[in-house]
Scaffold this motif. Sequence first.
Motif, PDB file in Angstrom:
ATOM      1  N   ALA A  68       0.812  -1.213   0.000  1.00  0.00           N
ATOM      2  CA  ALA A  68       0.000   0.000   0.000  1.00  0.00           C
ATOM      3  C   ALA A  68       0.845   1.262   0.000  1.00  0.00           C
ATOM      4  O   ALA A  68       0.305   2.367  -0.052  1.00  0.00           O
ATOM      5  CB  ALA A  68      -0.937  -0.002   1.208  1.00  0.00           C
ATOM      6  N   LYS A  69       2.185   1.121   0.079  1.00  0.00           N
ATOM      7  CA  LYS A  69       3.078   2.277   0.055  1.00  0.00           C
ATOM      8  C   LYS A  69       4.397   1.861  -0.577  1.00  0.00           C
ATOM      9  O   LYS A  69       4.640   0.676  -0.808  1.00  0.00           O
ATOM     10  CB  LYS A  69       3.325   2.818   1.470  1.00  0.00           C
ATOM     11  N   VAL A  70       5.268   2.830  -0.848  1.00  0.00           N
ATOM     12  CA  VAL A  70       6.599   2.512  -1.349  1.00  0.00           C
ATOM     13  C   VAL A  70       7.392   1.827  -0.247  1.00  0.00           C
ATOM     14  O   VAL A  70       7.211   2.100   0.943  1.00  0.00           O
ATOM     15  CB  VAL A  70       7.341   3.774  -1.834  1.00  0.00           C
ATOM     16  N   ALA A  71       8.276   0.914  -0.631  1.00  0.00           N
ATOM     17  CA  ALA A  71       9.091   0.195   0.352  1.00  0.00           C
ATOM     18  C   ALA A  71      10.288   1.049   0.759  1.00  0.00           C
ATOM     19  O   ALA A  71      11.015   1.570  -0.090  1.00  0.00           O
ATOM     20  CB  ALA A  71       9.558  -1.127  -0.226  1.00  0.00           C
ATOM     21  N   GLU A  72      10.491   1.177   2.065  1.00  0.00           N
ATOM     22  CA  GLU A  72      11.640   1.906   2.608  1.00  0.00           C
ATOM     23  C   GLU A  72      12.388   1.075   3.645  1.00  0.00           C
ATOM     24  O   GLU A  72      13.609   0.990   3.607  1.00  0.00           O
ATOM     25  CB  GLU A  72      11.187   3.221   3.238  1.00  0.00           C
ATOM     26  N   THR A  73      11.667   0.475   4.571  1.00  0.00           N
ATOM     27  CA  THR A  73      12.307  -0.333   5.609  1.00  0.00           C
ATOM     28  C   THR A  73      12.593  -1.725   5.074  1.00  0.00           C
ATOM     29  O   THR A  73      12.016  -2.159   4.065  1.00  0.00           O
ATOM     30  CB  THR A  73      11.405  -0.448   6.838  1.00  0.00           C
ATOM     31  N   LEU A  74      13.475  -2.446   5.764  1.00  0.00           N
ATOM     32  CA  LEU A  74      13.750  -3.827   5.374  1.00  0.00           C
ATOM     33  C   LEU A  74      12.475  -4.662   5.423  1.00  0.00           C
ATOM     34  O   LEU A  74      12.221  -5.479   4.523  1.00  0.00           O
ATOM     35  CB  LEU A  74      14.822  -4.422   6.279  1.00  0.00           C
ATOM     36  N   ALA A  75      11.643  -4.467   6.435  1.00  0.00           N
ATOM     37  CA  ALA A  75      10.388  -5.219   6.535  1.00  0.00           C
ATOM     38  C   ALA A  75       9.486  -4.942   5.348  1.00  0.00           C
ATOM     39  O   ALA A  75       8.818  -5.854   4.832  1.00  0.00           O
ATOM     40  CB  ALA A  75       9.674  -4.872   7.848  1.00  0.00           C
ATOM     41  N   GLU A  76       9.454  -3.694   4.880  1.00  0.00           N
ATOM     42  CA  GLU A  76       8.610  -3.358   3.730  1.00  0.00           C
ATOM     43  C   GLU A  76       9.154  -3.969   2.451  1.00  0.00           C
ATOM     44  O   GLU A  76       8.376  -4.447   1.603  1.00  0.00           O
ATOM     45  CB  GLU A  76       8.490  -1.844   3.610  1.00  0.00           C
ATOM     46  N   ASN A 136      18.203   8.543   0.814  1.00  0.00           N
ATOM     47  CA  ASN A 136      19.467   8.007   0.319  1.00  0.00           C
ATOM     48  C   ASN A 136      19.217   6.679  -0.385  1.00  0.00           C
ATOM     49  O   ASN A 136      18.877   5.675   0.255  1.00  0.00           O
ATOM     50  CB  ASN A 136      20.435   7.825   1.485  1.00  0.00           C
ATOM     51  N   VAL A 137      19.381   6.655  -1.702  1.00  0.00           N
ATOM     52  CA  VAL A 137      19.109   5.445  -2.475  1.00  0.00           C
ATOM     53  C   VAL A 137      20.054   4.311  -2.093  1.00  0.00           C
ATOM     54  O   VAL A 137      19.665   3.138  -2.138  1.00  0.00           O
ATOM     55  CB  VAL A 137      19.192   5.741  -3.995  1.00  0.00           C
ATOM     56  N   ASP A 138      21.271   4.624  -1.696  1.00  0.00           N
ATOM     57  CA  ASP A 138      22.197   3.560  -1.296  1.00  0.00           C
ATOM     58  C   ASP A 138      21.657   2.780  -0.096  1.00  0.00           C
ATOM     59  O   ASP A 138      21.834   1.561  -0.010  1.00  0.00           O
ATOM     60  CB  ASP A 138      23.572   4.139  -0.975  1.00  0.00           C
ATOM     61  N   VAL A 139      21.004   3.462   0.818  1.00  0.00           N
ATOM     62  CA  VAL A 139      20.400   2.785   1.971  1.00  0.00           C
ATOM     63  C   VAL A 139      19.247   1.905   1.513  1.00  0.00           C
ATOM     64  O   VAL A 139      19.119   0.743   1.915  1.00  0.00           O
ATOM     65  CB  VAL A 139      19.921   3.819   3.005  1.00  0.00           C
ATOM     66  N   LEU A 140      18.389   2.450   0.646  1.00  0.00           N
ATOM     67  CA  LEU A 140      17.266   1.670   0.127  1.00  0.00           C
ATOM     68  C   LEU A 140      17.756   0.458  -0.663  1.00  0.00           C
ATOM     69  O   LEU A 140      17.215  -0.650  -0.528  1.00  0.00           O
ATOM     70  CB  LEU A 140      16.387   2.551  -0.765  1.00  0.00           C
ATOM     71  N   ALA A 141      18.797   0.652  -1.480  1.00  0.00           N
ATOM     72  CA  ALA A 141      19.315  -0.433  -2.303  1.00  0.00           C
ATOM     73  C   ALA A 141      19.895  -1.559  -1.460  1.00  0.00           C
ATOM     74  O   ALA A 141      19.754  -2.744  -1.783  1.00  0.00           O
ATOM     75  CB  ALA A 141      20.363   0.097  -3.275  1.00  0.00           C
ATOM     76  N   ALA A 142      20.562  -1.205  -0.364  1.00  0.00           N
ATOM     77  CA  ALA A 142      21.121  -2.236   0.515  1.00  0.00           C
ATOM     78  C   ALA A 142      20.017  -3.081   1.128  1.00  0.00           C
ATOM     79  O   ALA A 142      20.140  -4.308   1.238  1.00  0.00           O
ATOM     80  CB  ALA A 142      21.968  -1.580   1.604  1.00  0.00           C
ATOM     81  N   ARG A 143      18.929  -2.446   1.518  1.00  0.00           N
ATOM     82  CA  ARG A 143      17.803  -3.206   2.081  1.00  0.00           C
ATOM     83  C   ARG A 143      17.140  -4.072   1.016  1.00  0.00           C
ATOM     84  O   ARG A 143      16.789  -5.235   1.273  1.00  0.00           O
ATOM     85  CB  ARG A 143      16.796  -2.234   2.696  1.00  0.00           C
ATOM     86  N   ALA A 144      16.963  -3.516  -0.173  1.00  0.00           N
ATOM     87  CA  ALA A 144      16.349  -4.283  -1.258  1.00  0.00           C
ATOM     88  C   ALA A 144      17.211  -5.473  -1.666  1.00  0.00           C
ATOM     89  O   ALA A 144      16.705  -6.568  -1.922  1.00  0.00           O
ATOM     90  CB  ALA A 144      16.111  -3.377  -2.464  1.00  0.00           C
ATOM     91  N   ARG A 145      18.504  -5.250  -1.713  1.00  0.00           N
ATOM     92  CA  ARG A 145      19.441  -6.317  -2.083  1.00  0.00           C
ATOM     93  C   ARG A 145      19.395  -7.454  -1.063  1.00  0.00           C
ATOM     94  O   ARG A 145      19.416  -8.631  -1.426  1.00  0.00           O
ATOM     95  CB  ARG A 145      20.845  -5.717  -2.152  1.00  0.00           C
ATOM     96  N   ARG A 146      19.292  -7.099   0.206  1.00  0.00           N
ATOM     97  CA  ARG A 146      19.189  -8.136   1.232  1.00  0.00           C
ATOM     98  C   ARG A 146      17.903  -8.940   1.046  1.00  0.00           C
ATOM     99  O   ARG A 146      17.918 -10.175   1.115  1.00  0.00           O
ATOM    100  CB  ARG A 146      19.233  -7.501   2.618  1.00  0.00           C
ATOM    101  N   ALA A 147      16.788  -8.250   0.826  1.00  0.00           N
ATOM    102  CA  ALA A 147      15.518  -8.952   0.623  1.00  0.00           C
ATOM    103  C   ALA A 147      15.549  -9.803  -0.648  1.00  0.00           C
ATOM    104  O   ALA A 147      14.996 -10.909  -0.668  1.00  0.00           O
ATOM    105  CB  ALA A 147      14.371  -7.942   0.567  1.00  0.00           C
ATOM    106  N   LEU A 148      16.185  -9.302  -1.695  1.00  0.00           N
ATOM    107  CA  LEU A 148      16.319 -10.073  -2.931  1.00  0.00           C
ATOM    108  C   LEU A 148      17.012 -11.406  -2.662  1.00  0.00           C
ATOM    109  O   LEU A 148      16.562 -12.474  -3.116  1.00  0.00           O
ATOM    110  CB  LEU A 148      17.120  -9.270  -3.958  1.00  0.00           C
ATOM    111  N   GLY A 149      18.117 -11.361  -1.911  1.00  0.00           N
ATOM    112  CA  GLY A 149      18.846 -12.580  -1.605  1.00  0.00           C
ATOM    113  C   GLY A 149      18.127 -13.495  -0.645  1.00  0.00           C
ATOM    114  O   GLY A 149      18.393 -14.700  -0.612  1.00  0.00           O
ATOM    115  N   GLU A 150      17.211 -12.934   0.153  1.00  0.00           N
ATOM    116  CA  GLU A 150      16.423 -13.762   1.053  1.00  0.00           C
ATOM    117  C   GLU A 150      15.277 -14.459   0.341  1.00  0.00           C
ATOM    118  O   GLU A 150      14.896 -15.578   0.719  1.00  0.00           O
ATOM    119  CB  GLU A 150      15.866 -12.903   2.192  1.00  0.00           C
ATOM    120  N   TYR A 151      14.723 -13.827  -0.689  1.00  0.00           N
ATOM    121  CA  TYR A 151      13.515 -14.353  -1.324  1.00  0.00           C
ATOM    122  C   TYR A 151      13.749 -15.051  -2.658  1.00  0.00           C
ATOM    123  O   TYR A 151      12.806 -15.583  -3.242  1.00  0.00           O
ATOM    124  CB  TYR A 151      12.463 -13.247  -1.442  1.00  0.00           C
ATOM    125  N   PHE A 152      14.994 -15.070  -3.139  1.00  0.00           N
ATOM    126  CA  PHE A 152      15.326 -15.845  -4.334  1.00  0.00           C
ATOM    127  C   PHE A 152      16.568 -16.686  -4.057  1.00  0.00           C
ATOM    128  O   PHE A 152      17.496 -16.224  -3.372  1.00  0.00           O
ATOM    129  CB  PHE A 152      15.602 -14.940  -5.534  1.00  0.00           C
TER     130      PHE A 152
END
Length: 525
Positions: A217-225, A276-292
């Motif tokens: 329902a919103k843009v993802a910012e936190t690791l949980a999101e 800061n996109v670098d912060v967002l990218a680090a969280r997204a990258r972690r989730a990517l590796g967790e879910y694939f």
Amino acid sequence: MSSGQQGSVPGRRSVLRGSLAASAALALPAADAAPALALSGRPRAEWGVQTGDVDAHSGLVWVRSDRPARMIVETSASESFRRTHTWHGPLLGPGSDFTGTTRLRGLPAGEQIHYRVTLADPEDPRRTSRPVTGTFRTAPERRHQDVRFVWSGDIAGQGWGINPELGGYRVFEEMRRRHPDFFLCSGDTVYADGPLQPTVTLPDGRVWRNVMTEEKAKVAETLAEFRGTFRYNLLDENLRRFNAEVPSIVQWDDHEVRNNWYPGQILDDVRYTEKNVDVLAARARRALGEYFPISTLPGGRSEGRVHRVVRHGPLLDVFVLDMRTYRDANSPNRQTEDPVGILGAEQLAWLKRELSRSRAVWKVIASDMPLGLVVTDGAVNFEAVAQGDPGAPLGRELQIAELLRYIKHQRITGTLWLTADVHYTSAQHYDPSRAAFKDFAPFWEFVSGPLAAGGFPAVKLDGTFGPEQSFVKAPTRANVSPAESPQYFGEVDIDGCSGELTVRLREDTGAVLFTKVLQPGRVGQ
């Protein structure tokens, strides 16, 4: 014991029965963001199973638990599981959002592997989940076995999520029916920057209805999101059934983080509190590796990487690129020197080295962005390689020119480029006789997508590398919903006897839109 000899090829392409069919028919998992840590009963694996980066003798198996649990994998040569080999996997907990992968090693080449995943209570190993089953085929060691795979990208984008009234992500069922050896997902695996609405009114008055979750329902910012965004697609039964039968090779592009992102970017977007996109990218990258199940990004650890080579026997190597992590900033893209480019110097050196080492008949370069299609970022900047200037290479084109020159001079045979990104399907042939830059061998680039996102009109071609479009099918207006326009995927067949490679561009009904046959052993064609 490890799996023994499997039967004929038709057996490997058969639809699973029994326990796999039961697991695929699971009700939609609860959409809550995270499992409770104190639940009664046994662990459950409601999100299905996946395999990834499968080669001749190994592969990764993925699962998610609803609570802390030990992952246990059994493999067998038959779906009866009369003789099995047991693999003890990791303890799944909140540190990985209760996801985990187990690497299977020493598998027999070119055979069907049946597996089942059980989750055990770490406090009482006798309390176990219902097994969830799947299957995959290891890559062949000998050339005579045919290879088939499908590719596409772009899932749940532009406001179009899982619509039960439309049957959900139906294209995954059509791809499953093609019985591919693996699926190459060309990026935009999720749309972390694309919130959904419960309903959307279409131009003809029909109403599109999305399955909703809190995270979507919103843009993802936190690791949980970010984790919730990756979890969203697994609500779809078609995708879970597909994952249980078809191994994946996954790369990322921009929407796993945010549209058109690049390292060092600071956002001017009121939807984000984290700029800061670098912060967002680090969280997204972690989730990517967790879910694939990505072999070079275990559990999303920071020292991992997305770019890699997945070897699929003597006929095929897949070179997975990362055009996000190492790129320079989006710009007018007309600089006369650009040592960073879209790949970064280190990744470019890696790609040259690995292409030179490859002995495969075909070398698929899995690119998350196209080469000669002009993809813009705002009024003056450019997002991909091309910038619309048909002259000598400038900006990021300089790096691609260096790579193409290297392929020609090293006489590297059998290269072709596969991508998605632009939300339509097309085939481009690049030839120096039509190009401003001429020091390269001809090659093909095929585009296919989206899988479950908005369709967009075709973009212009840039003449620097001499592309000629042999086929294109695209909507005439922007963001056409999957209810109004077909979704697209590509299919590649490699004949084990002749080595001939056939590309078919298909729509979600399975209909073939375009076919191209390529001959092996050539530097350019």
